[in-house]
Motif scaffolding. Structure first.
Motif, PDB file in Angstrom:
ATOM      1  N   PRO A 107       0.944  -1.156  -0.054  1.00 27.89           N
ATOM      2  CA  PRO A 107      -0.041  -0.036   0.000  1.00 27.89           C
ATOM      3  C   PRO A 107       0.900   1.161  -0.062  1.00 27.89           C
ATOM      4  O   PRO A 107       2.107   1.185   0.633  1.00 27.89           O
ATOM      5  N   MET A 108       0.268   2.247  -0.721  1.00 24.82           N
ATOM      6  CA  MET A 108       1.068   3.573  -0.654  1.00 24.82           C
ATOM      7  C   MET A 108       1.449   4.069   0.851  1.00 24.82           C
ATOM      8  O   MET A 108       2.365   4.552   1.041  1.00 24.82           O
ATOM      9  N   GLY A 109       0.582   3.829   1.630  1.00 27.81           N
ATOM     10  CA  GLY A 109       0.709   4.454   3.108  1.00 27.81           C
ATOM     11  C   GLY A 109       2.097   3.338   3.727  1.00 27.81           C
ATOM     12  O   GLY A 109       2.787   4.098   4.322  1.00 27.81           O
ATOM     13  N   THR A 110       2.226   2.304   3.279  1.00 28.81           N
ATOM     14  CA  THR A 110       3.222   1.651   3.806  1.00 28.81           C
ATOM     15  C   THR A 110       4.539   2.194   3.194  1.00 28.81           C
ATOM     16  O   THR A 110       5.587   2.549   3.868  1.00 28.81           O
ATOM     17  N   MET A 111       4.707   2.487   1.953  1.00 21.03           N
ATOM     18  CA  MET A 111       5.707   2.900   1.226  1.00 21.03           C
ATOM     19  C   MET A 111       6.102   4.301   1.799  1.00 21.03           C
ATOM     20  O   MET A 111       7.348   4.986   2.067  1.00 21.03           O
TER      21      MET A 111
END
Length: 425
Positions: A82-86
């Protein structure tokens, strides 16, 4: 040497005419030596040749022989995590740049196919299918993140009735439609890239396996019959890089993936299976994916091997999986079954970087390589030309080595067994 062949597949059987390139014989010099004739290497060669560099491509087999000519042909938005993880890894600013670069990768692909008139059956539209409510919750959260944080308006959630109208399977509780993702004929795309690179001036050598490389001030690539000496080198072997660069080998893991193609079903029956005509994939960690072919077959991928061995009785196992989704195909014959290696990383994002100042690499696309390889080639060309800021956004992504040293394959097999179990729960 003429007559090199691709491994048998539906893609190889329906490929465009492909020229044979000579084997390297003797010593040559160039500006940039590219090791690997798949999407990454060809895109790099094309971009550099268009900038006026003298480029040599060394391919061990035939252009598009590896994952570039055998993959699922699916073009997918964003990245595996997920972009949040990145954003947690690299910060919000770099995460936004990574999002924008991911979107640029799709534009590069679209424009390149049009500009070079690559006949690869490029089509847009993609369905991510949820088998369980927790997966549907995850898809809704992803769509919300894409829309609210990155302004992406191409995706919309699907309820059970909507996905059933698009895919004739009772397996799904819902899904996500993404108009910005799509599909193509992967081998024909590779063949088209090779022709475009050659027309731009790149020199391509096939049947020229690189046995060792020299790095440092004057990089060199040695084959059985010759050597290429260059100012810069690009390592683009991905899952087939082997031990050419031992310092990179632990960062990627070759993973075997497999596909089958049914016999021709006829236009009406094939259309009834996937009325929307889009590519489809579920969202399991060990996912299944499929699409209709132009000659009205179902192309179905789903088998995975994390060991060094092919699974026994692949055709039967993949057919059994296919029938879980489409029991109405129980009377159909499987005409093709094939596989090949892709490369994954521990964090499931691409691994870009340098060995010293003048040897670049890009690999480990973890299932997102159809589009991101085109971007990699553009960013490497920018970096060779002295503008590395965008390349370095990817180079800043953290990459751990696979644990276990020589035992990493059995350890990964155990880990993947856990993920398969989780998919079932």
């Amino acid at each position: 040497m003429a007559g090199r062949l691709h491994p048998r597949s539906w893609y190889a059987d329906t490929a465009l005419p492909q020229p044979d390139h000579p084997e390297l014989d003797g010593e040559i010099r160039c500006d940039v030596c590219v090791v690997g004739g798949g999407y990454t290497g060809l895109s790099t060669a094309l971009n550099l040749a268009e900038r006026g560099y003298d480029v040599v491509v060394l391919e061990a087999e035939k252009i598009g022989w590896g994952a570039s000519g055998r993959n699922g042909g699916q073009i997918v938005t964003a990245y595996n995590p997920p972009m949040g993880t990145m954003a947690g890894w690299v910060g919000k600013d770099d995460a936004r740049l990574l999002w924008e670069l991911g979107e640029e990768s799709k534009t590069i692909l679209r424009d390149r196919v049009a500009r070079h008139r690559i006949d690869c059956d490029l089509r847009w539209g993609y369905v991510m299918a949820a088998l369980k409510q927790r997966q549907m919750t995850g898809l809704r959260e992803m769509e919300s993140e894409w829309r609210n944080d990155y302004g992406y308006g191409e995706a919309r959630p699907l309820d059970r009735a909507e996905i059933r109208s698009m895919v004739a399977s009772d397996a799904y509780v819902g899904g996500l439609f993404d108009g910005g993702s799509g599909q193509l004929h992967p081998l024909n795309y590779a063949i088209g890239l090779g022709s475009a690179a050659a027309e731009a001036g790149a020199r391509i050598f096939e049947g020229s396996r690189v046995l060792r490389i020299e790095t440092g001030a004057s990089p060199a690539a040695h084959t059985a019959a010759g050597v290429v000496r260059a100012r810069y080198m690009v390592l683009a072997g991905n899952a087939y890089l082997g031990r050419l660069a031992p310092e990179l080998a632990a960062k990627i893991m070759p993973v075997a993936t497999y596909m089958i193609a049914t016999e021709p079903l006829g236009e009406k029956r094939a259309a009834e299976l996937i009325p929307c005509g889009h590519a489809v994939a579920d969202v399991n960690f060990v996912l299944n994916y499929y699409r209709r072919s132009p000659d009205h077959r179902l192309l179905f991928g789903g088998g995975v091997s994390y060991s060094a061995l092919d699974r026994p009785d692949l055709k039967r196992l993949l057919r059994k999986t296919m029938l879980r989704y489409f029991p109405q195909l129980a009377d159909t014959r499987i005409d093709h079954c094939w596989g090949g290696n892709v490369a994954i990383t521990m964090n499931r994002t691409p691994h870009f970087g340098r060995l010293g100042d003048n040897v670049f690499f890009a690999h480990g696309y973890s299932g997102h390589g159809v589009a991101l390889t085109g971007l990699a080639g553009k960013l490497i060309a920018e970096a060779v030309g002295g503008t590395a800021e965008r390349f370095d956004v990817f180079a800043r992504l953290p990459h751990a080595s696979f644990p276990g040293g020589a035992a990493r394959t059995p350890l990964l097999v155990l880990a993947m067994a856990w993920f398969r179990l989780r998919d079932l729960l």
